[in-house]
Design an enzyme around this catalytic site. Structure first.
Site, PDB file in Angstrom:
ATOM      1  N   HIS B 188     -69.239  22.122 -13.902  1.00 34.74           N
ATOM      2  CA  HIS B 188     -70.225  21.215 -13.611  1.00 34.74           C
ATOM      3  C   HIS B 188     -70.217  19.588 -14.498  1.00 34.74           C
ATOM      4  CE1 HIS B 188     -71.767  22.805 -10.038  1.00 34.74           C
ATOM      5  NE2 HIS B 188     -71.426  24.309 -10.291  1.00 34.74           N
ATOM      6  N   SER B 318     -58.131  -1.605 -30.036  1.00 36.27           N
ATOM      7  CA  SER B 318     -59.060  -2.545 -29.076  1.00 36.27           C
ATOM      8  C   SER B 318     -58.454  -4.144 -30.174  1.00 36.27           C
ATOM      9  CB  SER B 318     -59.882  -2.328 -29.298  1.00 36.27           C
ATOM     10  OG  SER B 318     -60.879  -3.643 -29.809  1.00 36.27           O
ATOM     11  N   LYS B 324     -60.538   1.784 -33.587  1.00 31.22           N
ATOM     12  CA  LYS B 324     -60.531   2.208 -31.919  1.00 31.22           C
ATOM     13  C   LYS B 324     -58.806   2.636 -32.081  1.00 31.22           C
ATOM     14  CE  LYS B 324     -62.800   1.569 -28.040  1.00 31.22           C
ATOM     15  NZ  LYS B 324     -62.219   2.489 -27.075  1.00 31.22           N
ATOM     16  N   GLU B 331     -53.686   7.728 -19.582  1.00 31.72           N
ATOM     17  CA  GLU B 331     -54.767   6.147 -18.483  1.00 31.72           C
ATOM     18  C   GLU B 331     -53.245   6.285 -17.773  1.00 31.72           C
ATOM     19  OE1 GLU B 331     -56.209   3.072 -20.616  1.00 31.72           O
ATOM     20  OE2 GLU B 331     -57.730   4.799 -21.228  1.00 31.72           O
TER      21      GLU B 331
END
Lengths: 64, 394
Positions: B188, B318, B324, B331
């Site tokens: 969960h 970024s 970053k 993705e």
């Protein structure tokens, strides 16, 4: 599309002419075939037989 | 001014660019159905060349095709299989649902190339006629589905399965490497009992090997070919024994265990085997989505997140935030997975559309399947070669 059975005998192009001629002149396929002179009455009946057309079947071939 | 040549079919004369090998029917399809940018998948060209060669061999062995015509057809098929003439297949996906004009495109190109080799005029259909010889014992209605099945199986065996295997192997190696790295388990998304990173990743490797098994199982149906069923599955204008002989030739040429479908009405009225194959692609996509998602969860951070995995720096993440690093591989892979799941819906609708004796969504089915298996394969490949091979526990 019974005329399909005639393709091995007279070739796709002539079989196609029969189909178009029959439609254009409102004739049966047999009458169109006879009128165009591509087959005899007896040959047409022997080759274009729905009962023969429901399994692997090549009518007496002349196109090689 | 483009030079033209006059080609004929049963509807009459059509003008074709003189330097093209296709004939009247291909040109008619181009004029009526140049819709969008997507062409019939290129894999269908080689699948069809394999099929036409196999059919010519079977017809020749059965005494229906003369030596010289057989030799010419086989020579041209070999040229196509070697990569020649592929620019002579310009037809688009959104055409007749049977793919008839693509079959005729193949028949016309082979006939005309035979004319060139024999020194006769293009469009003369002599010595090799597109319908009477190249299409002998065949219909679009049995050749197009057979070519679809050949293209699908060849692509899956040659491209998709090796890519998934490589990804599975890379993940299994990580599972082994990380077998003693104890971390917190989560259910969960909340803290649960301990687990090793290796145990977690062994699950991912197992998911992929299960997917390979599912895809291999689905291929069993894809190996059953319609060829020999001709117009409606009965075999009219094919000699007894042609179907089996041609399928054996295709098996020999492709190296895959193709057989003649014992019941042609199954494989012409429906393409359930491809729907099933598509379903296994969807399951693979679901698995890859979960795996990629877990990677991005475990890598979130690095300072204010789970920060369990460090992901490779594929690029500056970024344009405004220096330093970053983003889970871009995950993705890309999850976007492909979404596309695969969405396309499976299209294949399902296409498969359902088998009206009476013939399915009429064939170009949709094969172009959708092909896009998906190609992108899944490429997605799995790039994942194997970068992010999933590189992450390391922090």
């Amino acid at each position: 599309m019974l005329v399909t059975a005639l393709s091995p005998v007279i070739g796709y192009d002539k079989a196609s002419k029969i189909a178009h001629y029959a439609m254009d002149h409102d004739l049966t396929l047999k009458d169109a075939a006879l009128k165009l002179g591509f087959v005899t009455d007896e040959l047409f009946d022997r080759v274009v037989d729905p009962a023969k057309m429901v399994k692997p079947y090549v009518a007496e071939e002349t196109i090689r | 001014m483009v030079e033209i040549r006059r080609e004929t079919d049963s509807l009459g004369v059509v003008e074709v660019p003189a330097d093209k090998l296709w004939g009247a029917q291909t040109q008619r399809s181009l004029e009526h159905f140049s819709i969008g940018q997507d062409l019939i998948p290129r894999e269908m060209i080689t699948a069809y060349a394999t099929l036409k060669k196999a059919a010519a061999n079977a017809n020749h062995a059965g005494g229906r095709l003369d030596d010289s015509i057989h030799r010419l057809i086989v020579q041209v098929c070999d040229e196509i299989l070697a990569g020649q003439h592929h620019d002579m297949f310009p037809l688009h996906v959104w055409m007749t649902g049977s793919g008839t004009q693509f079959n005729m495109n193949v028949n016309e190109v082979i006939s005309n190339r035979c004319c060139q080799l024999a020194g006769t005029a293009l469009g003369s259909k002599t010595p090799v006629h597109p319908n009477d010889h190249v299409n002998m014992s065949q219909s679009s209605n049995d050749t197009f589905p057979s070519a679809m099945y050949i293209a699908a199986a060849v692509n899956v065996k040659g491209r998709l399965l090796p890519a998934v295997t490589a990804l599975g192997d890379a993940i299994a190696a990580k599972a082994k490497e990380w077998k003693d790295v104890v971390k917190i388990g989560r259910t969960h998304m909340q803290d649960a009992t301990p687990i090793t990173l290796g145990q977690e990743w062994s699950g991912y490797a197992g998911m992929l090997s299960d997917n390979i098994e599912r895809i291999e199982d689905a291929l069993k149906g894809v190996y059953r070919l319609a060829l020999g069923g001709t117009a409606v599955g009965t075999g009219i204008n094919a000699a007894p024994g042609f179907a089996e002989a041609a399928a054996a030739e295709i098996a020999k040429l492709s190296g895959l265990p193709f057989v003649s479908a014992p019941n042609k009405f199954i494989v012409q009225g429906a393409h359930d085997a491809l729907v099933q194959l598509s379903g296994t692609f969807r399951t693979l996509a679901v698995s890859l989505y979960k795996i990629a998602n877990d990677v991005r969860l475990m890598s979130c951070g690095p300072r204010a997140g789970f920060a369990e995995l460090q992901i490779p720096e594929n690029e500056p993440g970024s344009s405004i935030m220096p330093g970053k690093v983003n889970p871009t591989q995950a993705e890309a892979l999850t976007m492909i997975a979404v596309q695969v799941m969405a396309n499976d819906v299209a294949v399902g609708f296409g498969g359902a559309a088998g009206y009476l004796e013939m399915n009429v969504y064939k170009p949709l089915i094969i172009s959708t399947l092909r896009t998906r298996s190609r992108s899944s394969a490429t997605g799995a490949q790039t994942s194997a070669s970068s992010s999933l091979r590189e992450p390391s526990p922090i």
